[in-house]
Design a protein around this motif. Structure first.
Motif, PDB file in Angstrom:
ATOM      1  N   ASP A  35       0.837  -1.207   0.000  1.00 20.20           N
ATOM      2  CA  ASP A  35       0.000   0.000   0.000  1.00 20.20           C
ATOM      3  C   ASP A  35       0.871   1.256   0.000  1.00 20.20           C
ATOM      4  O   ASP A  35       0.617   2.216  -0.735  1.00 20.20           O
ATOM      5  CB  ASP A  35      -0.940   0.020   1.208  1.00 20.20           C
ATOM      6  N   SER A  36       1.903   1.228   0.833  1.00 23.42           N
ATOM      7  CA  SER A  36       2.822   2.366   0.882  1.00 23.42           C
ATOM      8  C   SER A  36       3.566   2.512  -0.438  1.00 23.42           C
ATOM      9  O   SER A  36       3.855   3.621  -0.881  1.00 23.42           O
ATOM     10  CB  SER A  36       3.839   2.184   2.015  1.00 23.42           C
ATOM     11  N   TYR A  37       3.867   1.386  -1.069  1.00 24.42           N
ATOM     12  CA  TYR A  37       4.615   1.426  -2.320  1.00 24.42           C
ATOM     13  C   TYR A  37       3.899   2.259  -3.371  1.00 24.42           C
ATOM     14  O   TYR A  37       4.510   3.097  -4.036  1.00 24.42           O
ATOM     15  CB  TYR A  37       4.863   0.018  -2.863  1.00 24.42           C
ATOM     16  N   PHE A  38       2.599   2.041  -3.545  1.00 21.64           N
ATOM     17  CA  PHE A  38       1.873   2.750  -4.606  1.00 21.64           C
ATOM     18  C   PHE A  38       1.836   4.254  -4.325  1.00 21.64           C
ATOM     19  O   PHE A  38       1.942   5.065  -5.253  1.00 21.64           O
ATOM     20  CB  PHE A  38       0.464   2.181  -4.772  1.00 21.64           C
ATOM     21  N   ARG A  39       1.730   4.646  -3.061  1.00 18.00           N
ATOM     22  CA  ARG A  39       1.741   6.069  -2.712  1.00 18.00           C
ATOM     23  C   ARG A  39       3.122   6.676  -2.985  1.00 18.00           C
ATOM     24  O   ARG A  39       3.243   7.759  -3.551  1.00 18.00           O
ATOM     25  CB  ARG A  39       1.345   6.248  -1.247  1.00 18.00           C
ATOM     26  N   VAL A  40       4.164   5.943  -2.586  1.00 20.11           N
ATOM     27  CA  VAL A  40       5.532   6.416  -2.791  1.00 20.11           C
ATOM     28  C   VAL A  40       5.847   6.497  -4.289  1.00 20.11           C
ATOM     29  O   VAL A  40       6.458   7.466  -4.758  1.00 20.11           O
ATOM     30  CB  VAL A  40       6.534   5.490  -2.067  1.00 20.11           C
ATOM     31  N   GLU A  41       5.422   5.496  -5.044  1.00 20.59           N
ATOM     32  CA  GLU A  41       5.676   5.492  -6.487  1.00 20.59           C
ATOM     33  C   GLU A  41       5.042   6.719  -7.152  1.00 20.59           C
ATOM     34  O   GLU A  41       5.654   7.373  -8.000  1.00 20.59           O
ATOM     35  CB  GLU A  41       5.122   4.214  -7.120  1.00 20.59           C
ATOM     36  N   GLN A  42       3.817   7.041  -6.736  1.00 15.76           N
ATOM     37  CA  GLN A  42       3.138   8.209  -7.291  1.00 15.76           C
ATOM     38  C   GLN A  42       3.910   9.489  -6.949  1.00 15.76           C
ATOM     39  O   GLN A  42       4.084  10.371  -7.789  1.00 15.76           O
ATOM     40  CB  GLN A  42       1.708   8.298  -6.746  1.00 15.76           C
ATOM     41  N   GLY A  43       4.395   9.576  -5.701  1.00 12.26           N
ATOM     42  CA  GLY A  43       5.168  10.745  -5.291  1.00 12.26           C
ATOM     43  C   GLY A  43       6.445  10.894  -6.088  1.00 12.26           C
ATOM     44  O   GLY A  43       6.815  12.001  -6.498  1.00 12.26           O
ATOM     45  N   LEU A  44       7.140   9.784  -6.345  1.00 10.05           N
ATOM     46  CA  LEU A  44       8.381   9.836  -7.120  1.00 10.05           C
ATOM     47  C   LEU A  44       8.107  10.206  -8.583  1.00 10.05           C
ATOM     48  O   LEU A  44       8.893  10.928  -9.207  1.00 10.05           O
ATOM     49  CB  LEU A  44       9.121   8.502  -7.020  1.00 10.05           C
ATOM     50  N   ASP A  45       6.992   9.719  -9.125  1.00 10.80           N
ATOM     51  CA  ASP A  45       6.607  10.100 -10.493  1.00 10.80           C
ATOM     52  C   ASP A  45       6.356  11.609 -10.578  1.00 10.80           C
ATOM     53  O   ASP A  45       6.729  12.264 -11.555  1.00 10.80           O
ATOM     54  CB  ASP A  45       5.348   9.352 -10.935  1.00 10.80           C
ATOM     55  N   GLU A  46       5.721  12.165  -9.533  1.00  7.02           N
ATOM     56  CA  GLU A  46       5.456  13.609  -9.511  1.00  7.02           C
ATOM     57  C   GLU A  46       6.765  14.395  -9.462  1.00  7.02           C
ATOM     58  O   GLU A  46       6.876  15.476 -10.049  1.00  7.02           O
ATOM     59  CB  GLU A  46       4.567  13.966  -8.317  1.00  7.02           C
ATOM     60  N   ILE A  47       7.756  13.852  -8.753  1.00  7.69           N
ATOM     61  CA  ILE A  47       9.056  14.512  -8.692  1.00  7.69           C
ATOM     62  C   ILE A  47       9.699  14.564 -10.084  1.00  7.69           C
ATOM     63  O   ILE A  47      10.218  15.602 -10.501  1.00  7.69           O
ATOM     64  CB  ILE A  47       9.981  13.793  -7.682  1.00  7.69           C
TER      65      ILE A  47
END
Length: 201
Positions: A35-47
């Motif tokens: 669950d944390s992975y998908f949130r983190v992945e989205q944040g890194l994509d935004e970066i």
């Protein structure tokens, strides 16, 4: 040019670190922290997207206030990456938030705009006096004096007191004036110090 080169280097470095963070996240989070992975992945994509936008805007920077605002945005993205990378690697944040010169300048200039349009500083004698350096000092000396004084006047260094903002704004105008004045002085004879001068001349 030095500003663009420095910013490009920081952008490239952060892009590489972000891609590395994505790889580490896949390896360490997919099984136990999905669950944390998908949130983190989205944040890194935004970066990654933010870095592309900053890179595009970097080519259009033409004044000091615009450069400082863009640097402030990059600092924010760098902090965001560090938050996410810390979560991925399950470690405390390493970056320590320092007094941001860019934030201070943005506040002092009322949020931006081309400061040369509103500058009340129109001769080198006044500009040097405002900066508190001897007339004829080099740009390196002027920059050193500016950074030291700006940090001392920053609200964070004065328990949030914003009463020094007018002085800060005046100093920023003098600094921008001297940057243009000294760059022209390298290719043209020095103007008499008390002659009114417009950077647009």
């Amino acid at each position: 040019m030095k500003f663009r080169a420095g910013m490009s280097k920081r952008i490239g470095s952060l892009r590489t670190k972000t891609e590395d963070s994505i790889d580490v996240a896949v390896d360490t989070m997919m099984q136990e922290r999905v669950d944390s992975y998908f949130r983190v992945e989205q944040g890194l994509d935004e970066i990654i997207k933010s870095l592309l936008q900053i890179e595009e805007e970097l080519e259009q920077i033409c004044d000091l206030s615009g450069a400082m605002r863009l640097e402030s945005r990059l600092e924010f993205v760098e902090d965001r990456w560090d938050d996410l990378d810390s979560e991925i690697r399950e470690r405390p944040r390493r970056r320590r938030r320092k007094i941001s010169l860019a934030d201070m300048l943005k506040a002092a200039s009322g949020g931006g705009g081309d400061l040369s349009q509103s500058s009340g500083v129109n001769n080198a004698v006044d500009a040097y006096a405002i900066m508190g350096v001897e007339f004829g000092s080099s740009l390196a000396d002027v920059t050193t004096a500016f950074r030291q004084k700006a940090k001392a006047l920053h609200p964070d260094a004065n328990n949030g007191d914003r009463s020094s903002e007018p002085e800060l704004r005046r100093m920023l105008e003098a600094y921008q004036f001297l940057k243009e004045y000294l760059s022209l002085s390298n290719t043209e004879p020095m103007r008499p110090p008390d002659r009114p001068y417009s950077p647009a001349e």
